[in-house]
Design a protein around this motif. Structure first.
Motif, short mmCIF file in Angstrom:
data_model
loop_
_atom_site.label_atom_id
_atom_site.label_comp_id
_atom_site.label_asym_id
_atom_site.label_seq_id
_atom_site.Cartn_x
_atom_site.Cartn_y
_atom_site.Cartn_z
N LYS A 118 -19.61 40.45 45.38
CA LYS A 118 -18.51 40.27 43.63
C LYS A 118 -17.69 39.89 44.75
O LYS A 118 -17.35 39.73 45.86
N THR A 119 -16.47 39.78 44.06
CA THR A 119 -14.81 39.78 43.90
C THR A 119 -14.43 41.21 43.99
O THR A 119 -14.28 42.13 43.72
N TRP A 120 -13.21 40.96 44.89
CA TRP A 120 -12.58 42.05 44.68
C TRP A 120 -12.04 42.73 43.50
O TRP A 120 -11.83 43.78 43.58
N ALA A 121 -11.46 41.74 43.18
CA ALA A 121 -11.00 41.64 41.48
C ALA A 121 -12.82 42.65 40.50
O ALA A 121 -11.98 43.39 39.83
N GLN A 122 -13.25 42.15 40.44
CA GLN A 122 -15.01 43.05 40.12
C GLN A 122 -14.68 44.38 40.67
O GLN A 122 -15.12 45.18 39.67
N VAL A 123 -14.39 44.69 41.55
CA VAL A 123 -14.83 46.05 42.14
C VAL A 123 -13.40 47.33 41.64
O VAL A 123 -13.61 48.12 41.11
N ILE A 124 -12.57 45.72 41.75
CA ILE A 124 -11.11 47.27 40.79
C ILE A 124 -11.78 47.42 39.23
O ILE A 124 -12.10 48.98 38.57
N LEU A 125 -12.51 46.67 38.80
CA LEU A 125 -12.29 46.73 37.76
C LEU A 125 -13.88 47.30 37.35
O LEU A 125 -13.66 48.29 36.34
N ARG A 126 -14.74 47.61 38.22
CA ARG A 126 -16.04 48.52 38.15
C ARG A 126 -15.12 49.55 38.65
O ARG A 126 -15.61 50.46 37.33
N TYR A 127 -14.24 50.16 40.24
CA TYR A 127 -13.92 51.19 39.86
C TYR A 127 -13.78 52.14 38.73
O TYR A 127 -13.37 53.12 38.56
N GLN A 128 -12.44 51.65 37.60
CA GLN A 128 -11.73 52.05 36.61
C GLN A 128 -12.52 52.18 35.63
O GLN A 128 -12.81 54.06 35.15
N ILE A 129 -13.57 52.04 35.26
CA ILE A 129 -14.20 52.01 33.57
C ILE A 129 -15.71 52.98 34.71
O ILE A 129 -16.06 53.86 33.70
N GLU A 130 -16.42 53.17 36.20
CA GLU A 130 -17.31 53.85 36.77
C GLU A 130 -16.66 54.98 36.34
O GLU A 130 -17.29 56.86 36.07
N ARG A 131 -15.24 55.52 35.95
CA ARG A 131 -14.02 56.85 35.87
C ARG A 131 -14.06 57.07 34.44
O ARG A 131 -12.83 58.08 34.31
#
Length: 269
Positions: A220-233
């Motif tokens: 994945k990309t760094w941007a996708q990791v940021i978005l994933r982190y947010q939705i997981e919380r």
């Protein structure tokens, strides 16, 4: 797409598209409205059904045009708009009513899924007065949910104490370097769903490097990791891009899960 249930019982897509530079000359926030629906139609084709705009963006009508052009039904979309926290919109019941009616007219719809107070101001009692008018629209079914934006804990707490209808959402700035952990945690504790505006903004090179190392584990990309982190919380994310490929990338965040160690590393950025 995944959904979050608001305290009203309605479902909201956990990823939406920001729109504050759409339909404007040169894609500039302050640019003249040109009615161009290109980016919105791209987003709809990519799979977005949740769009976030505001009276202050001046482009509610462009969003409405795109929905009409899309060929989909109005009920297929989740639309958010916002009333500005400025006296000309908030200093009387009449002003609030005129604001809501202007949004409905611009969208060419008879209801709005979520309507937010865009910014707080010093007079907390006046905020409550505005809220009471919005509550009447909820009673009528014209506004399906109401919430706030950019409220800190004290401001949100005051409204929670005096509201008949609890705010459904608190939309706040949240991105690496300014996660706003405290207000996110407080909102969640109160049953108010946090939404992150500008979730990919102001990410410096050092943060991108750390995020990219995590992203490589999942292709994945760094941007996708940021978005994933947010939705997981439990945070709804409202990224925005004029680029069709990035729009697609911002939706492609559901096929992996971060480890606790990775989430802790991201939280510390």
């Amino acid at each position: 797409m995944e959904f979050v249930k608001l305290n009203t019982g309605i479902q909201i897509p956990i990823v939406g598209s920001g729109t504050n530079t759409f339909g404007k000359e040169d894609g500039d926030y302050s640019g003249k409205i040109n009615g161009d629906t290109t980016e919105l139609i791209q987003a709809i084709k990519a799979g977005y059904r949740h769009f976030d705009t505001a009276i202050s963006y001046r482009n509610e009508s462009v969003v409405g045009d795109a929905i009409k052009e899309s060929g989909f039904e109005r009920d297929d979309f989740f639309l958010t708009s916002k009333i500005p926290g400025r006296p000309e919109y908030t200093n009387s019941e009449k002003a609030v009513i005129e604001a809501v009616e202007s949004s409905l007219k611009a969208f060419r719809t008879d209801y709005i899924d979520l309507y937010l107070i865009h910014h707080p101001w010093e007079n907390l009692e006046e905020i409550v007065s505005v809220w009471k008018v919005l509550e009447q629209y909820v009673d009528q079914g014209t506004l399906k949910a109401i919430g706030v934006s950019n409220f800190d804990e004290a401001q949100l707490s005051h409204l929670l104490q005096h509201a008949r209808i609890k705010p459904a959402v608190n939309q706040i700035e949240s991105h690496p370097g300014k996660w706003n952990h405290e207000i996110i945690h407080y909102s969640l504790e109160q049953g108010v769903i946090p939404e992150a505006w500008g979730p990919l903004s102001r990410t410096d090179d050092a943060a991108k490097e750390k995020l990219t190392k995590i992203a490589n584990n999942y292709k994945k990309t760094w941007a996708q990791v940021i978005l994933r982190y947010q939705i997981e919380r439990g945070v709804i994310v409202i990224p925005k891009s004029h680029n069709s490929e990035r729009q697609k990338d911002n939706l492609a965040i559901f096929g992996f899960s971060l480890t606790e160690e990775e989430k802790n590393e991201i939280a510390a950025l």
